[in-house]
Design a protein around this motif. Structure first.
Motif, PDB file in Angstrom:
ATOM      1  N   CYS A   1      32.268 -46.443   3.308  1.00  0.00           N
ATOM      2  CA  CYS A   1      32.459 -46.473   4.758  1.00  0.00           C
ATOM      3  C   CYS A   1      33.221 -47.734   5.164  1.00  0.00           C
ATOM      4  N   GLY A   2      32.555 -48.870   5.026  1.00  0.00           N
ATOM      5  CA  GLY A   2      33.231 -50.132   5.326  1.00  0.00           C
ATOM      6  C   GLY A   2      33.272 -50.501   6.789  1.00  0.00           C
ATOM      7  N   CYS A   3      32.661 -49.710   7.693  1.00  0.00           N
ATOM      8  CA  CYS A   3      32.767 -50.003   9.130  1.00  0.00           C
ATOM      9  C   CYS A   3      31.992 -51.263   9.526  1.00  0.00           C
ATOM     10  N   LEU A   4      30.827 -51.484   8.912  1.00  0.00           N
ATOM     11  CA  LEU A   4      29.928 -52.594   9.281  1.00  0.00           C
ATOM     12  C   LEU A   4      29.700 -52.630  10.792  1.00  0.00           C
TER      13      LEU A   4
ATOM     14  N   ASP B   1      26.565 -48.341  14.464  1.00  0.00           N
ATOM     15  CA  ASP B   1      26.290 -47.223  13.562  1.00  0.00           C
ATOM     16  C   ASP B   1      25.720 -47.599  12.194  1.00  0.00           C
ATOM     17  N   CYS B   2      26.001 -48.781  11.716  1.00  0.00           N
ATOM     18  CA  CYS B   2      25.586 -49.120  10.348  1.00  0.00           C
ATOM     19  C   CYS B   2      24.088 -49.416  10.301  1.00  0.00           C
ATOM     20  N   PRO B   3      23.329 -48.686   9.470  1.00  0.00           N
ATOM     21  CA  PRO B   3      21.881 -48.902   9.409  1.00  0.00           C
ATOM     22  C   PRO B   3      21.510 -50.274   8.846  1.00  0.00           C
TER      23      PRO B   3
ATOM     24  N   SER C   1      24.584 -44.722   2.507  1.00  0.00           N
ATOM     25  CA  SER C   1      25.420 -44.233   3.607  1.00  0.00           C
ATOM     26  C   SER C   1      26.577 -45.184   3.901  1.00  0.00           C
ATOM     27  N   CYS C   2      26.484 -46.412   3.411  1.00  0.00           N
ATOM     28  CA  CYS C   2      27.556 -47.385   3.644  1.00  0.00           C
ATOM     29  C   CYS C   2      28.658 -47.298   2.589  1.00  0.00           C
TER      30      CYS C   2
HETATM   31  S1  FES Z   1      29.283 -49.829   6.601  1.00  0.00           S
HETATM   32 FE1  FES Z   1      29.580 -48.088   7.766  1.00  0.00          FE
HETATM   33  S2  FES Z   1      27.587 -47.314   8.001  1.00  0.00           S
HETATM   34 FE2  FES Z   1      27.275 -49.191   6.964  1.00  0.00          FE
END
Ligand code: FES
Length: 149
Positions: free
Chosen positions: A115-118, A122-124, A111-112
């Protein structure tokens, strides 16, 4: 040699392990030796079985600490076939747990990807099982994470 003792070179040759590694195992208490009158190390022949177990366990990713804790149960005698079966059964269970947790990690990584949000929220991988939600609402999280406060 005609008796049940082996010099370190013989142990190395017969087990396929470097002398320096055998020294390391001995330093960590995984194998033991004694000294001859001429100050040479001698090992009981049963050390070959111990070294084989150490090698197998290490290749399965078992730490030396855990290997030692198992081998410590047999400080003065040969590790029997039954002993090895018990150890390998226990290590198999440990490996299965590790495999399960690695599969979960892999699925969370899926799921990551891209994505890149870290994101802590939200990041599991950063917040496994949403554990931060048990500590309070999101606003508190922002306060806790601020470098200025
Ligand atoms: S980096 Fe975005 S959900 Fe893990």
């Amino acid at each position: 040699m005609l008796d049940n003792t082996l010099a370190i070179g013989e142990v190395a040759q017969r087990s396929g392990i470097k002398v320096s590694t055998l020294h390391y195992y001995e330093e960590k208490g995984l194998i033991t030796s004694w000294r001859t009158e001429g100050n040479q190390r001698r090992y009981h022949r049963s050390v070959l079985r111990r070294v084989a177990i150490i090698r197998i366990a290490k290749s399965a990713g078992i730490s030396l600490r855990i290997i030692k804790s198992h081998l410590d149960k047999f400080p003065t005698r040969e590790v029997s076939r039954e002993n090895w079966q018990d150890m390998s059964r226990e290590w198999r269970d440990m490996l299965n747990e590790r495999i399960t947790s690695l599969l979960q990690l892999r699925d969370q990584l899926d799921s990551c990807i891209g994505c890149g949000c870290l994101s802590l929220k939200d990041c599991p991988l950063r917040n496994p099982d949403d554990s931060l939600s048990e500590e309070g609402p999101g606003a508190r999280l922002l306060i806790d994470q601020s470098p200025l406060l």
